[in-house]
Design a protein around this motif. Structure first.
Motif, short mmCIF file in Angstrom:
data_model
loop_
_atom_site.label_atom_id
_atom_site.label_comp_id
_atom_site.label_asym_id
_atom_site.label_seq_id
_atom_site.Cartn_x
_atom_site.Cartn_y
_atom_site.Cartn_z
N LEU A 214 0.87 -1.18 0.00
CA LEU A 214 0.00 0.00 0.00
C LEU A 214 0.90 1.23 0.00
CD1 LEU A 214 -2.56 -1.16 2.69
CD2 LEU A 214 -2.73 -1.38 0.21
N ARG A 215 0.94 1.93 -1.09
CA ARG A 215 1.88 3.04 -1.25
C ARG A 215 1.69 4.08 -0.15
NH1 ARG A 215 1.14 3.74 -7.79
NH2 ARG A 215 2.22 1.82 -8.38
N GLY A 216 2.80 4.35 0.52
CA GLY A 216 2.79 5.35 1.57
C GLY A 216 2.21 4.89 2.89
N ARG A 217 1.72 3.64 2.94
CA ARG A 217 1.09 3.15 4.17
C ARG A 217 1.72 1.87 4.71
NH1 ARG A 217 -5.13 2.66 3.26
NH2 ARG A 217 -4.53 2.14 1.12
N GLY A 218 2.22 1.01 3.84
CA GLY A 218 2.82 -0.23 4.32
C GLY A 218 2.35 -1.43 3.53
N PHE A 221 -2.05 -8.13 4.32
CA PHE A 221 -1.98 -9.55 3.99
C PHE A 221 -3.40 -10.08 3.84
CE2 PHE A 221 -1.95 -14.05 4.95
CZ PHE A 221 -0.82 -14.52 4.31
N GLY A 222 -3.69 -10.68 2.69
CA GLY A 222 -5.01 -11.26 2.49
C GLY A 222 -5.56 -10.91 1.13
N ALA A 223 -6.85 -10.58 1.10
CA ALA A 223 -7.50 -10.24 -0.16
C ALA A 223 -6.93 -8.94 -0.69
CB ALA A 223 -9.01 -10.09 0.06
N ASN A 224 -6.88 -8.82 -2.01
CA ASN A 224 -6.33 -7.62 -2.63
C ASN A 224 -7.22 -6.42 -2.27
OD1 ASN A 224 -4.44 -6.28 -4.25
ND2 ASN A 224 -5.83 -6.32 -5.99
N PRO A 225 -6.66 -5.36 -1.67
CA PRO A 225 -7.47 -4.19 -1.32
C PRO A 225 -8.01 -3.52 -2.57
CG PRO A 225 -5.14 -3.72 -1.04
CD PRO A 225 -5.25 -5.20 -1.30
N ASP A 226 -9.08 -2.77 -2.41
CA ASP A 226 -9.76 -2.16 -3.54
C ASP A 226 -8.91 -1.13 -4.25
OD1 ASP A 226 -12.93 -2.19 -1.76
OD2 ASP A 226 -12.02 -3.70 -3.07
#
Length: 231
Positions: A214-218, A221-226
């Motif tokens: 997640l760019r800029g956040r870290g 783990f798991g399902a691909n975020p939206d």
């Protein structure tokens, strides 16, 4: 959930040695350095296993152990002490300890005893962490995906355990690094990124992506975020 261990030990060097070693092996570990804090931690579990020193400031380990048992707690307790007389061992075991280890000790022996006591907790806690087709046996350290065994380094294993305990959460690089490496994150080192890359390769050899950047956040783990993920 993983195996939760409470370490009550007033010697800072010994406590650090145990806590670091058990965390490296994939256990979730908390610690207390005196009888007062130890008693509070024991009363506010739940714990799957307790490593308890005999000599503690505030209240000794034997007193804490007896109170713990009198309250109806059946959690396995490994008693640590420099007292190696047979009479002392008998007092400890009669006081409610499940096992007894004399100082000084080798970590491998302590770990073997921890594993043995963990196996006694039948039905009390699952020794397996699972997410989708990924399975980790916390007792044997076997890691499988889609039924195939994966070979991981110690750091890759510790990193995977941390991810499995926090599925679908946004985890900052600082939080991950300081938990897995137990060092302050300087914001410059690429050690974390390298190990994430290596862990991804092993996992993705048997299935789809589970670790997302997640760019800029870290990471998550798991399902691909939206949104916001590097695919």
């Amino acid at each position: 959930m993983g195996i939760r261990v409470l370490v009550v030990e007033d010697d800072a060097e010994i406590a650090d040695f145990i806590v670091r070693g058990l965390r490296e092996e994939g256990y979730t570990v908390e610690s207390a350095s005196n009888g007062v804090d130890g008693g509070h931690a024991l009363a506010h579990g739940p714990w799957d296993l307790v490593v308890l020193d005999w000599w503690l400031p505030g209240a000794d380990g034997l007193t804490l152990l007896k109170r713990f048992r009198q309250a109806g707690n059946v959690t396995p307790v490994l008693f640590l002490t420099a007292r190696d007389a047979v009479s002392d061992r008998v007092r400890g075991l009669d006081g409610g300890a499940d096992d007894y280890l004399c100082k000084p000790f080798d970590f491998e022996e302590l770990l073997a005893r921890v594993r043995a006591l963990s196996r006694r907790q039948v039905g009390a806690v699952s020794n397996v962490l699972t997410y989708g087709d990924v399975h980790v046996d916390l007792t044997t350290h076997r890691v499988d995906r889609a039924g195939r065994r994966l070979e991981l380094t110690a750091k890759e294993y510790a990193l995977l355990i941390f991810f499995l305990r926090h599925p679908d959460e946004v985890l900052s690089r600082t939080r991950i690094y300081e938990h897995v490496w137990e060092e302050r994150y300087d914001g410059v080192s690429n050690t974390l990124e390298f190990h994430v890359m290596q862990l991804r390769k092993v996992l993705e050899a048997q299935g789809g992506r589970l670790i997302h950047t997640l760019r800029g956040r870290g990471y998550t783990f798991g399902a691909n975020p939206d949104e916001g993920a590097d695919r």
